[in-house]
Design an enzyme around this catalytic site. Structure first.
Site, PDB file in Angstrom:
ATOM      1  CB  THR A 208     -92.530-109.213-146.825  1.00  0.00           C
ATOM      2  OG1 THR A 208     -92.834-110.077-147.983  1.00  0.00           O
ATOM      3  CG2 THR A 208     -92.114-109.993-145.371  1.00  0.00           C
ATOM      4  CG  ASN A 209     -97.263-110.408-148.875  1.00  0.00           C
ATOM      5  OD1 ASN A 209     -97.416-111.398-149.140  1.00  0.00           O
ATOM      6  ND2 ASN A 209     -96.991-109.404-149.784  1.00  0.00           N
ATOM      7  N   PRO A 210     -97.224-112.591-146.022  1.00  0.00           N
ATOM      8  CG  PRO A 210     -99.027-113.249-144.400  1.00  0.00           C
ATOM      9  CD  PRO A 210     -98.496-112.304-145.439  1.00  0.00           C
ATOM     10  CB  SER A 211     -97.414-114.333-150.762  1.00  0.00           C
ATOM     11  OG  SER A 211     -97.180-115.043-151.916  1.00  0.00           O
ATOM     12  CB  ALA A 275     -99.028-111.307-152.357  1.00  0.00           C
TER      13      ALA A 275
END
Ligand code: CTP
Length: 396
Positions: A208-211, A275
């Site tokens: 995943t990503n930090p959005s 994102a």
């Protein structure tokens, strides 16, 4: 955004009065002028001086107050909106039958402005046919309602509605009532995506990503405030979604692609602030991959480009807005994305700038369209969202 707007806030006697204090505070912080009118029973719950301190204006409680002989006629006409919070069963009954036996009900009878009520009462009183028919009568006369909601009541837990809507929700509806008439987004269908997506590696691990979801949520809340019919599609965000917005929760990029595709034919404005994960494992392991097995090699495949895939299927005349988080030659890369994904506007934010991007409350952005480029100062995300929607309104 509601600076200089005049709200007459009528408070009737229920325990939810204490929550109305927070509504006044939010209104004043947003720049509205608030006149509070209390019934005698409301003043038994919260003293008028509390509302006086919060609103910075005298609180009216009686038809017989000195120098206020015509207050009941003037106040109801000079304000932009009358809000009743809490609106008790008794207040609704008196308003529905046209009884004007105190200052607040006299104001309601003389008023010629929109009225928004936040009912609050015992669940049995709310379910009583007398209350239902009073609410139906008032709705027919143009009143709008926010709540009541389910949740704990003064006398204990309840599964049935009766509890006053939370102050944030009441504030969101007040803002919408005040702003929608001036907005070209009023009644337009706005689809906003937010947050990251998540791709499974095995049953316990994800890519995943930090959005955080903040930017998309701010756009959705700002569109709601302008009267739009908002659909919010969000991956697993880290902050709560804005009050009052129905949210379609998704997890993976493929799920977000489907959710966006389903709603595209009715969408007037698409804002892709999400994102989505750009890669997913080619194979999802059925069992947890043991660390003891040593180094792990993952083969990743690109996910679908959601925004790009909508280009050929968008409604004629609709507006599409994307975001770009770039490093390196940022403007050129964002411009290329604007063209590739056939967007009307792309909002560029720098991945490397402090106070900007994923985990921050603020963003420094550049708005790029095919004909213009506008650098904005560091703003909080709600302000960025408002500027973005100003740009959309100018294009609509
Ligand atoms: N986006 C999308 N689907 C994806 C990835 C991104 O719709 N799978 C959207 C984002 O919501 C954003 C815009 O496309 O509005 C740009 O996102 P970005 O990640 O910068 O673009 P990519 O197409 O992934 O380009 P690249 O990774 O090559 O920079």
């Amino acid at each position: 955004m509601i600076v200089g707007r005049h709200v007459l806030l009528g408070v009737s006697g229920g325990i939810a009065c204490y929550k109305t204090c927070s509504v006044v505070r939010q209104l004043v912080e947003a720049g509205a002028e608030v006149d509070v009118v209390m019934t005698a029973s409301a003043a038994e719950f919260v003293r008028p001086v509390t509302f006086e301190a919060l609103s910075g204006r005298p609180v009216l409680t009686s038809l017989w107050q000195r120098d206020q002989a015509l207050a009941h006629i003037q106040l109801g006409r000079e304000s932009h909106l009358i809000v009743l919070a809490p609106a008790t069963a008794n207040l609704l009954a008196r308003a529905a039958t046209g009884i004007a036996d105190d200052l607040l009900t006299a104001i309601l009878l003389a008023a010629r402005v929109p009225i928004l009520a936040a009912p609050a009462m015992n669940d049995a009183m709310y379910a009583h046919p007398a209350t239902s028919s009073n609410i139906a009568t008032l709705a027919q006369r143009g009143w709008t309602f926010v709540g009541p909601v389910t949740g704990p009541l003064a006398e204990g837990p309840s599964e049935r509605p009766g509890r006053m809507a939370e102050p944030e929700l009441i504030f969101a509806h007040i803002e919408r009532r005040l702003r929608a008439p001036d907005s070209s987004l009023c009644d337009k269908r706005v689809l906003v995506t937010a947050g990251p997506t998540r791709e499974w590696i095995d049953p316990v691990r994800v890519i995943t990503n930090p959005s955080s979801g903040r930017m998309g949520f701010a756009v959705a809340a700002a569109a709601f405030a302008r009267g739009a019919d908002v659909t919010l599609i969000s991956g697993p965000a880290r902050v709560p979604a804005p009050a009052g917005l129905a949210m379609v929760p998704v997890e993976t990029t493929a799920e977000m692609l489907d959710a966006v595709g389903d709603r595209l034919p009715e969408t007037d404005v698409l804002v892709m602030a999400a994102a989505p994960a750009d890669y997913r494992p080619s194979q999802v392991a059925a069992a947890k991959l043991p660390r003891a097995d040593g180094p792990l090699e993952l083969e990743l495949e690109p996910t679908a480009d959601i925004l790009g895939s909508t280009a050929a299927r968008r409604r004629k005349g609709s507006i599409a807005v994307g975001f770009a988080l770039e490093t390196g030659d940022e403007v050129a890369r964002a411009r290329a994305k604007l063209e590739r994904k056939q967007l009307d506007l792309i909002v560029l934010n720098s991945a490397l700038e402090a106070g900007s991007g994923f985990e921050s409350d603020t963003n420094r952005t550049t708005f790029i369209s095919s004909s213009s480029i506008t650098e904005l100062p560091l703003l909080n995300k709600r302000e960025v969202a408002e500027r973005l929607l100003d740009a959309v309104e100018a294009m609509l």
